[in-house]
Write a protein that holds these residues in place. Structure first.
Motif, PDB file in Angstrom:
ATOM      1  N   ALA A 231       0.840  -1.200   0.000  1.00 43.05           N
ATOM      2  CA  ALA A 231       0.000   0.000   0.000  1.00 43.05           C
ATOM      3  C   ALA A 231       0.877   1.253   0.000  1.00 43.05           C
ATOM      4  N   ILE A 232       0.332   2.337  -0.518  1.00 42.14           N
ATOM      5  CA  ILE A 232       1.094   3.572  -0.731  1.00 42.14           C
ATOM      6  C   ILE A 232       0.862   4.525   0.445  1.00 42.14           C
ATOM      7  N   VAL A 233       1.876   4.684   1.276  1.00 42.13           N
ATOM      8  CA  VAL A 233       1.753   5.416   2.540  1.00 42.13           C
ATOM      9  C   VAL A 233       2.672   6.630   2.543  1.00 42.13           C
ATOM     10  N   GLY A 234       2.157   7.743   3.039  1.00 47.95           N
ATOM     11  CA  GLY A 234       2.956   8.942   3.258  1.00 47.95           C
ATOM     12  C   GLY A 234       2.817   9.412   4.693  1.00 47.95           C
ATOM     13  N   LEU A 235       3.848  10.061   5.188  1.00 51.45           N
ATOM     14  CA  LEU A 235       3.841  10.604   6.548  1.00 51.45           C
ATOM     15  C   LEU A 235       4.254  12.066   6.531  1.00 51.45           C
ATOM     16  N   GLY A 236       3.658  12.829   7.438  1.00 46.75           N
ATOM     17  CA  GLY A 236       4.074  14.205   7.652  1.00 46.75           C
ATOM     18  C   GLY A 236       4.762  14.339   8.995  1.00 46.75           C
ATOM     19  N   GLY A 237       5.299  15.514   9.234  1.00 49.65           N
ATOM     20  CA  GLY A 237       5.954  15.771  10.513  1.00 49.65           C
ATOM     21  C   GLY A 237       6.680  17.102  10.456  1.00 49.65           C
ATOM     22  N   TYR A 299       7.295   2.739   3.702  1.00 52.36           N
ATOM     23  CA  TYR A 299       6.392   3.754   3.159  1.00 52.36           C
ATOM     24  C   TYR A 299       7.098   4.551   2.068  1.00 52.36           C
ATOM     25  N   GLN A 300       6.314   5.372   1.352  1.00 60.60           N
ATOM     26  CA  GLN A 300       6.793   5.934   0.089  1.00 60.60           C
ATOM     27  C   GLN A 300       7.081   7.430   0.112  1.00 60.60           C
ATOM     28  N   ARG A 301       6.514   8.157   1.040  1.00 59.23           N
ATOM     29  CA  ARG A 301       6.698   9.625   1.027  1.00 59.23           C
ATOM     30  C   ARG A 301       6.833  10.147   2.444  1.00 59.23           C
ATOM     31  N   GLN A 302       7.834  11.000   2.636  1.00 60.92           N
ATOM     32  CA  GLN A 302       8.023  11.682   3.918  1.00 60.92           C
ATOM     33  C   GLN A 302       8.104  13.179   3.653  1.00 60.92           C
ATOM     34  N   LEU A 303       7.138  13.918   4.195  1.00 60.26           N
ATOM     35  CA  LEU A 303       7.131  15.370   4.073  1.00 60.26           C
ATOM     36  C   LEU A 303       7.369  16.008   5.442  1.00 60.26           C
ATOM     37  N   PHE A 304       8.157  17.081   5.447  1.00 59.74           N
ATOM     38  CA  PHE A 304       8.457  17.807   6.670  1.00 59.74           C
ATOM     39  C   PHE A 304       7.891  19.222   6.589  1.00 59.74           C
ATOM     40  N   LEU A 305       7.323  19.683   7.693  1.00 56.50           N
ATOM     41  CA  LEU A 305       6.906  21.078   7.828  1.00 56.50           C
ATOM     42  C   LEU A 305       8.111  21.857   8.330  1.00 56.50           C
ATOM     43  N   MET A 306       8.525  22.882   7.565  1.00 55.22           N
ATOM     44  CA  MET A 306       9.763  23.600   7.893  1.00 55.22           C
ATOM     45  C   MET A 306       9.572  25.088   8.141  1.00 55.22           C
ATOM     46  N   ASP A 307       8.438  25.655   7.720  1.00 60.44           N
ATOM     47  CA  ASP A 307       8.321  27.118   7.722  1.00 60.44           C
ATOM     48  C   ASP A 307       7.183  27.628   8.591  1.00 60.44           C
ATOM     49  N   HIS A 308       6.794  26.861   9.575  1.00 57.38           N
ATOM     50  CA  HIS A 308       5.641  27.186  10.406  1.00 57.38           C
ATOM     51  C   HIS A 308       6.041  28.110  11.559  1.00 57.38           C
ATOM     52  N   ALA A 309       5.065  28.839  12.072  1.00 56.34           N
ATOM     53  CA  ALA A 309       5.162  29.502  13.387  1.00 56.34           C
ATOM     54  C   ALA A 309       6.009  30.756  13.398  1.00 56.34           C
TER      55      ALA A 309
END
Length: 368
Positions: A231-237, A299-309
């Protein structure tokens, strides 16, 4: 494995100076950040969709089209496309247009958003959030795959002999991820269609994310798309990186404490212990991210939040240098070494086009 960044596009005062960027400055900064992501070797830039202050990305396709013209390899995506309050016909046409302009470097993530008032602003009832997501996506899926559509549902006017234009590039719709923080119905929806499931586990402990992805994998296999581990899984963080972990914590603390998404609540120490938020050295980010595989599988995709706050643009660009130069190369190598051969990569326009050509060739081979 794909690595990238996503933005929520908040306009937040820098707590160390008290100054907030103008909307113009923030929008331009997001473009600069996307171009920097490509420069440092990341794969994906994704933008959210919001229609309320303090956020500015109300028109993702406008922004991504502008970025497409200034990049050549970056995959352009959304971290939320509001499937509940947008018209599926407009989504079908807008993202097909973007797909053509970007030469296929487009996918998108469906979501319900996190702002209740957006529903009545667009003439919808928040109590119908899940049914809207289900019905609207069913129509969008059909519009991209059938040239002439006749359709009738509960939440919009019927369609008779309708063709959305332009048609998807090469007849291949953009790949879709379904993003959810807490709704098992969305994991079920992603599995039913054989689409990707993106768990933005930025707020929740590992045990919650583990359950959501396990459900998606189980249902993916149930619907016959392949083994659960395919299955095609992505994660954020979110991560904040400095060469020295103590410096990272000291610098990031005021931004965390005042963040519009999760500030004014648990302490930074509590949050980093209970959620995937990682504030520290490059090695700490590497170790923590590699650990995600232990509870979600390959899993297939890892995205990072970098410009918040309210982080200054200069700081964000420094973060991207560290991410691209010291973190992602190690993660690519380690994840690739761990991934079994039968686990697929995240679909792209090129890979979907190649798969269709291979299937066509196979059909043409005569049977002896």
């Amino acid at each position: 494995m794909q690595f990238g960044i996503f933005t929520v596009g908040d306009v937040t005062p820098d707590p160390t100076t008290g100054r907030a960027p103008t909307e113009h400055e923030r929008i331009k900064a997001m473009v600069t950040i996307a171009k920097k992501a490509e420069e440092v070797g990341l794969d994906v830039f994704a933008t959210g969709e919001h229609h309320n202050e303090p956020f500015v990305p109300s028109s993702p396709t406008t922004m991504l089209g502008y970025i497409a013209a200034q990049t050549s390899t970056l995959l352009l995506s959304t971290s939320t496309t509001l499937i509940t309050t947008n018209d599926p016909v407009k989504i079908a046409e807008d993202y097909a247009m973007l797909q053509h302009l970007a030469d296929g470097r487009v996918d998108l993530m469906m979501g319900r958003g996190n702002t209740g008032p957006v529903y009545p602003w667009f003439g919808k009832d928040i109590r119908a959030g899940i049914p809207l997501a289900i019905e609207n996506y069913a129509l969008l899926h059909k519009l991209w795959r059938e040239h002439v559509v006749d359709w009738k549902g509960k939440y919009r006017t019927p369609l008779q002999s309708f063709t959305s234009t332009p048609r998807p590039l090469d007849g291949i719709p953009p790949f879709v991820w379904h993003g959810s923080i807490r709704s098992p119905e969305i994991a079920e929806q992603a599995a039913y269609y054989g689409d990707g499931f993106f768990a933005n586990h930025i707020f929740w402990p590992a045990s919650h994310t583990q359950r959501m992805i396990a459900l998606y994998r189980e249902r993916w296999a149930h619907y016959g798309h392949g083994g659960a581990d395919q299955a095609i899984v992505g994660l954020g963080g979110q991560v904040f990186i400095r060469p020295n972990s103590q410096d990272a914590v000291k610098e990031f603390r005021p931004y965390f404490d005042n963040a519009p998404v999760y500030g004014h609540g648990p302490s930074l120490e509590d949050f980093t212990r209970e959620t995937p938020l990682t504030v520290g050295s490059p090695q700490q980010v590497i170790d923590r991210t590699l650990g995600f595989r232990e509870y979600v599988g390959d899993y297939q995709r890892q995205l990072f939040l970098m410009d918040h706050a309210g982080l200054p643009l200069k700081t964000v660009l420094e973060q991207l240098d560290l991410l691209g130069e010291e973190v992602v190369p190690v993660l690519r190598k380690e994840f690739a070494a761990l991934k079994p051969a039968h686990v697929p990569d995240a679909p792209t326009h090129a890979s979907l086009l190649a798969a269709r050509a291979a299937a066509s060739d196979q059909q043409e081979v005569p049977v002896a």
